[in-house]
Design a protein around this motif. Structure first.
Motif, PDB file in Angstrom:
ATOM      1  N   LEU A 176       0.869  -1.186   0.127  1.00 42.76           N
ATOM      2  CA  LEU A 176       0.071   0.145  -0.283  1.00 42.76           C
ATOM      3  C   LEU A 176       0.994   1.311  -0.161  1.00 42.76           C
ATOM      4  O   LEU A 176       0.459   2.301  -0.750  1.00 42.76           O
ATOM      5  N   ILE A 177       1.763   1.299   0.884  1.00 44.58           N
ATOM      6  CA  ILE A 177       2.957   2.442   0.930  1.00 44.58           C
ATOM      7  C   ILE A 177       3.604   2.568  -0.541  1.00 44.58           C
ATOM      8  O   ILE A 177       3.566   3.775  -1.060  1.00 44.58           O
ATOM      9  N   ALA A 178       4.045   1.557  -1.205  1.00 39.25           N
ATOM     10  CA  ALA A 178       4.569   1.534  -2.389  1.00 39.25           C
ATOM     11  C   ALA A 178       3.562   2.096  -3.475  1.00 39.25           C
ATOM     12  O   ALA A 178       3.982   3.008  -4.167  1.00 39.25           O
ATOM     13  N   PHE A 179       2.325   1.633  -3.496  1.00 43.60           N
ATOM     14  CA  PHE A 179       1.303   2.020  -4.465  1.00 43.60           C
ATOM     15  C   PHE A 179       1.125   3.480  -4.207  1.00 43.60           C
ATOM     16  O   PHE A 179       1.138   4.538  -5.114  1.00 43.60           O
ATOM     17  N   LEU A 180       1.109   4.021  -2.994  1.00 48.62           N
ATOM     18  CA  LEU A 180       0.729   5.359  -2.835  1.00 48.62           C
ATOM     19  C   LEU A 180       1.970   6.176  -3.172  1.00 48.62           C
ATOM     20  O   LEU A 180       1.730   7.366  -3.797  1.00 48.62           O
ATOM     21  N   LEU A 181       3.218   5.855  -2.884  1.00 43.42           N
ATOM     22  CA  LEU A 181       4.087   6.666  -3.275  1.00 43.42           C
ATOM     23  C   LEU A 181       4.309   6.774  -4.682  1.00 43.42           C
ATOM     24  O   LEU A 181       4.689   7.722  -5.288  1.00 43.42           O
ATOM     25  N   TYR A 182       4.103   5.513  -5.421  1.00 42.98           N
ATOM     26  CA  TYR A 182       4.255   5.669  -6.774  1.00 42.98           C
ATOM     27  C   TYR A 182       2.943   6.536  -7.503  1.00 42.98           C
ATOM     28  O   TYR A 182       3.249   7.344  -8.371  1.00 42.98           O
ATOM     29  N   PHE A 183       1.569   6.654  -6.833  1.00 43.57           N
ATOM     30  CA  PHE A 183       0.715   7.637  -7.143  1.00 43.57           C
ATOM     31  C   PHE A 183       1.194   8.930  -7.054  1.00 43.57           C
ATOM     32  O   PHE A 183       0.871   9.744  -7.840  1.00 43.57           O
ATOM     33  N   ILE A 184       1.676   9.256  -5.678  1.00 46.30           N
ATOM     34  CA  ILE A 184       2.113  10.641  -5.504  1.00 46.30           C
ATOM     35  C   ILE A 184       3.207  11.146  -6.406  1.00 46.30           C
ATOM     36  O   ILE A 184       3.072  12.432  -6.810  1.00 46.30           O
ATOM     37  N   LEU A 185       4.223  10.286  -6.631  1.00 46.78           N
ATOM     38  CA  LEU A 185       5.410  10.680  -7.642  1.00 46.78           C
ATOM     39  C   LEU A 185       4.864  10.859  -8.953  1.00 46.78           C
ATOM     40  O   LEU A 185       5.457  11.663  -9.778  1.00 46.78           O
ATOM     41  N   SER A 186       3.971   9.900  -9.487  1.00 45.50           N
ATOM     42  CA  SER A 186       3.459   9.911 -10.995  1.00 45.50           C
ATOM     43  C   SER A 186       2.604  11.075 -11.126  1.00 45.50           C
ATOM     44  O   SER A 186       2.416  11.786 -12.338  1.00 45.50           O
ATOM     45  N   ALA A 187       2.093  11.702  -9.985  1.00 46.34           N
ATOM     46  CA  ALA A 187       1.126  12.937 -10.177  1.00 46.34           C
ATOM     47  C   ALA A 187       1.777  14.076 -10.473  1.00 46.34           C
ATOM     48  O   ALA A 187       1.045  15.131 -10.927  1.00 46.34           O
ATOM     49  N   GLN A 188       3.219  14.002 -10.117  1.00 47.75           N
ATOM     50  CA  GLN A 188       3.767  15.664 -10.010  1.00 47.75           C
ATOM     51  C   GLN A 188       4.343  15.689 -11.461  1.00 47.75           C
ATOM     52  O   GLN A 188       4.529  15.301 -12.245  1.00 47.75           O
TER      53      GLN A 188
END
Length: 128
Positions: A116-128
């Protein structure tokens, strides 16, 4: 008038065999251990010793015999534990799938949280 006690005379009840002193080699052979092990026991005050001229370690034969009897009694009353599981014939060894299932059972929370943390980090970093 009675005679004064002779300091060189042995105490009553002590035979000459009781006063016999053993060398390290003789005492180790009597206890069936190595000389190094016996010296280590003496160093840790687990065996009563007597020093001759401040340089030679000697052991009373009576003390060594008592220690040998004490060890024998201890060995008989408290036998050593087996190095392996005593019912190893009735229990089979776990296979790789069972090991993986145990790993998942005990670590599922951490695995799911890490994903879940890896998915959220990927989602946050890809949104920028």
């Amino acid at each position: 008038m009675s005679e004064p006690p002779n300091p060189a005379a042995p105490a009553p009840g002590i035979t000459p065999e009781d006063r016999y002193l053993l060398s390290v080699k003789e005492a180790a052979a009597m206890l069936d251990i190595s000389e190094d092990e016996l010296q280590d026991l003496a160093r840790h005050h687990q065996v009563p010793t007597h020093n001759l001229a401040g340089a030679f370690i000697r052991f009373k034969k009576k003390d060594i015999e008592e220690l040998k009897i004490k060890w024998r009694i201890h060995r008989e009353l408290f036998p050593g534990k087996e190095r392996y599981f005593s019912h190893h014939e009735t229990v089979r060894k776990a296979g790789p799938l069972e090991n993986l299932a145990d790993f998942w059972y005990f670590n599922d929370f951490y695995i799911i949280c890490s994903a879940l943390i890896a998915f959220l980090l990927y989602f946050i970093l890809s949104a920028q």
